[in-house]
Write a protein that holds these residues in place. Structure first.
Motif, PDB file in Angstrom:
ATOM      1  N   GLN A  69       0.838  -1.202   0.000  1.00  0.00           N
ATOM      2  CA  GLN A  69       0.000   0.000   0.000  1.00  0.00           C
ATOM      3  C   GLN A  69       0.872   1.252   0.000  1.00  0.00           C
ATOM      4  O   GLN A  69       0.613   2.203  -0.730  1.00  0.00           O
ATOM      5  CB  GLN A  69      -0.905  -0.015   1.238  1.00  0.00           C
ATOM      6  N   ARG A  72       2.407   1.869  -3.354  1.00  0.00           N
ATOM      7  CA  ARG A  72       1.474   2.455  -4.310  1.00  0.00           C
ATOM      8  C   ARG A  72       1.228   3.924  -3.974  1.00  0.00           C
ATOM      9  O   ARG A  72       1.062   4.763  -4.862  1.00  0.00           O
ATOM     10  CB  ARG A  72       0.137   1.680  -4.283  1.00  0.00           C
ATOM     11  N   ASP A  73       1.217   4.259  -2.653  1.00  0.00           N
ATOM     12  CA  ASP A  73       0.981   5.651  -2.244  1.00  0.00           C
ATOM     13  C   ASP A  73       2.246   6.503  -2.374  1.00  0.00           C
ATOM     14  O   ASP A  73       2.189   7.720  -2.231  1.00  0.00           O
ATOM     15  CB  ASP A  73       0.507   5.702  -0.777  1.00  0.00           C
ATOM     16  N   SER A 105       3.212  -8.175  -8.831  1.00  0.00           N
ATOM     17  CA  SER A 105       2.477  -6.913  -8.905  1.00  0.00           C
ATOM     18  C   SER A 105       1.240  -7.076  -9.772  1.00  0.00           C
ATOM     19  O   SER A 105       1.073  -8.089 -10.478  1.00  0.00           O
ATOM     20  CB  SER A 105       3.376  -5.808  -9.474  1.00  0.00           C
ATOM     21  N   SER A 156      -6.389  -4.060  -1.221  1.00  0.00           N
ATOM     22  CA  SER A 156      -6.169  -2.843  -0.412  1.00  0.00           C
ATOM     23  C   SER A 156      -7.279  -2.720   0.615  1.00  0.00           C
ATOM     24  O   SER A 156      -8.464  -2.873   0.295  1.00  0.00           O
ATOM     25  CB  SER A 156      -6.120  -1.603  -1.305  1.00  0.00           C
ATOM     26  N   LEU A 163      -3.689  -4.922  -4.976  1.00  0.00           N
ATOM     27  CA  LEU A 163      -2.347  -4.429  -4.781  1.00  0.00           C
ATOM     28  C   LEU A 163      -1.323  -5.356  -5.437  1.00  0.00           C
ATOM     29  O   LEU A 163      -0.358  -4.893  -6.058  1.00  0.00           O
ATOM     30  CB  LEU A 163      -2.040  -4.303  -3.280  1.00  0.00           C
TER      31      LEU A 163
END
Length: 553
Positions: A69, A72-73, A105, A156, A163
């Motif tokens: 997470q 990705r952020d 991924s 997520s 994710l």
């Protein structure tokens, strides 16, 4: 000592043994293949469950979801993600015995793996739909190897988006590994099966050897061929019948004699289903006492049956019957019987004439010419009376001549031959007349023999013809025939008289055969009700074509 070879050839028992060994070996190999296949299926089921647990466990770890997470952020860099995830990947392999765990991924690239060299590669996902957020398990091919794989999505917690996915894989064991693993149990069971199979095969081989007497297949085939050739080369009929009443063997002569050469194959069928006369069926199938020279009528043939019981190892297996066609012989016997009857009649008449000539010669020498004339007149008148009496009642010339001749034979033997006043016989067809004279001559001779030398010896004759049959009755004052012998007297060779050169017991069997050939019958009974003495023979001979009312009157 048993040898698998006989005359350089494997015996049937040895061939059966080898064949069963091959079958057992094939079965054992098939069992082994099935066992390995079942082991593979069991491995897929068990490993599939483990791989799903491993993938789902790792995918559910906060320690995995949070770095993904954050990556990705943008909180952490993507380059530091493999290091952050590596410990949990290795933990999943160790805990669930997976050969390899990877984190892939959403774009299908390997982010972390137990094999660091795979990081950054494109993952091989096969038919998995885990990238759409659903778990999956199944078989895939990776690097030329078949593996059991399970994929679990990492979702997520904030927005429920995908994710990454966690894959857990384990390779199928090789055939060598499976054999090594299953060798102890498989060897035990296969060895036990082989041992039992060998023991059973040995027992079967001994049974086969005992049943075939150690013969090889070539020898058995040769024996069967020689049996068939011998069976069909015999001119006499041969019929084999099993204990179940079915025909086991029948040669060509037997088929011709029984009238079965144009019908379906009789071998294997029941004797009572062949359409034969019940008396013939009984002669062929009776498992009791043996039969010797039994006569029976098969169609228009007179057949002699000789039946013997067959056994193997002391156990009855049926009967073997030989058949001889004696139609021509019986016809010759009938002619011979008629000739002998004529010969006896001529001899009796010659003897009678000699006596009378001697008497006339003596009277002439004595000069008693009146006595000579009186004697000649008496003899002439008596002969004319007999001929006239018979001619009024018997219109058939052959039968009438026979009756007159038998009258002379009876007189010579001291027996009175009486023709019943109610007798009426018209002229008959030549074949029927010939048969009737044969029957009549034998019965009258039999009656004369029975009562000759007894007081008031008499043979009574009655003849009558209606529109359907000729009826004949011959009654004598002899000792009669016991009830338990009334069927035996019609068997060839049986006789209550003294033995003579050439044998006795031919006349009455010939009478029955003639009657049977014509579809008639002959029966014997007491001449007097209550068994007071004497015998009575009654004969019925169908005419075939009616004589009409005039001829029967």
């Amino acid at each position: 000592m048993w040898s698998p070879f006989r005359r350089g050839e494997l015996t049937l028992a040895a061939k059966v043994l080898l064949l069963q060994l091959v079958v057992i070996a094939t079965l054992l190999v098939a069992v082994g293949v099935l066992s390995i296949r079942q082991s593979t299926e069991d491995f897929a089921d068990e490993s599939g469950a483990q791989m799903r647990n491993s993938a789902e466990y790792v995918a559910a770890l906060p320690q995995v979801r949070d770095p993904l997470q954050s990556a990705r952020d943008g909180t952490i860099s993507a380059s530091s993600l493999p290091r952050a995830l590596e410990i949990y990947v290795v933990y999943g392999v160790d805990f669930y015995e997976a050969s390899e765990v990877t984190i892939v991924s959403a774009e299908g690239r390997v982010l972390a793996a137990t094999d660091p060299s795979r990081v950054g590669e494109r993952a091989v996902l096969g038919a998995s739909d885990a990238l759409r957020g659903r778990g999956w398990s199944g078989d895939i091919a990776r690097d030329g190897h078949r593996v059991v794989a399970a994929h679990a999505p990492v979702i997520s917690a904030e927005d429920g988006t995908l994710l990454a996915i966690v894959t857990s894989e384990v390779e199928y064991p090789t055939l060598a590994d499976q054999l090594a693993q299953a060798a102890p149990d498989l060897g035990l069971f296969l060895g036990l099966g082989a041992l039992l199979g060998l023991a059973g095969t040995w027992v079967v081989a001994r049974v086969v050897r005992r049943s075939t007497r150690g013969l090889g297949t070539t020898e058995l085939a040769s024996l069967a061929d020689h049996r068939e050739a011998l069976l069909h080369a015999i001119r006499e009929g041969v019929v084999g019948v099993g204990t179940d009443g079915r025909v086991t063997a029948m040669n060509d002569a037997a088929r011709t004699t029984l009238g079965l050469d144009s019908g379906p194959e009789p071998v294997g069928r029941r004797v009572d289903a062949l359409g034969l006369d019940p008396h013939v069926v009984a002669l062929l199938t009776d498992q009791g006492a043996d039969a010797r020279d039994a006569l029976a009528l098969v169609g228009s043939r007179v057949v002699v049956f000789n039946r013997g019981r067959a056994s193997a190892g002391g156990r009855g297996i049926g009967t073997v019957t030989t058949l001889r066609d004696r139609t021509e012989l019986v016809s010759l016997q009938s002619q011979l019987s008629s000739n002998l009857s004529i010969t006896d009649t001529l001899r009796a008449q010659t003897h009678e004439f000699d006596n009378r000539l001697h008497t006339i010669s003596g009277l002439v020498q004595l000069g008693e010419y009146d006595e000579v004339a009186a004697l000649v007149g008496t003899l002439t008148r008596r002969r004319a009376e007999v001929e006239e009496y018979v001619a009024k009642r018997v219109a058939d010339p052959a039968v009438a001549a026979l009756v007159i001749a038998k009258h002379a034979v009876a007189e010579e033997r001291g027996v009175t031959l009486e023709v019943d006043p109610g007798s009426r016989l018209p002229a008959l067809p030549a074949d029927l007349g010939a048969d009737l004279t044969a029957v009549l001559g034998n019965l009258v001779d039999n009656g004369i023999d029975a009562c000759a030398g007894r007081p008031a010896a008499t043979v009574e004759l009655w003849l009558h013809a209606d529109t359907e049959a000729v009826h004949l009755r011959v009654r004598d004052t002899g000792p009669g025939i016991a009830p338990d012998q009334r069927e035996a007297v019609f068997v060839r060779g049986f006789s209550t008289k003294e033995a003579v050169p050439g044998g006795r017991g031919i006349g009455l069997p010939l009478v029955r055969l003639i009657c049977t050939q014509r579809g008639g019958e002959v029966v014997v009974d007491d001449a007097e009700p209550g068994g007071g003495g004497g015998a009575e023979f009654r004969v019925v001979l169908p005419l075939g074509a009616g004589l009409g009312k005039d001829g029967a009157s």
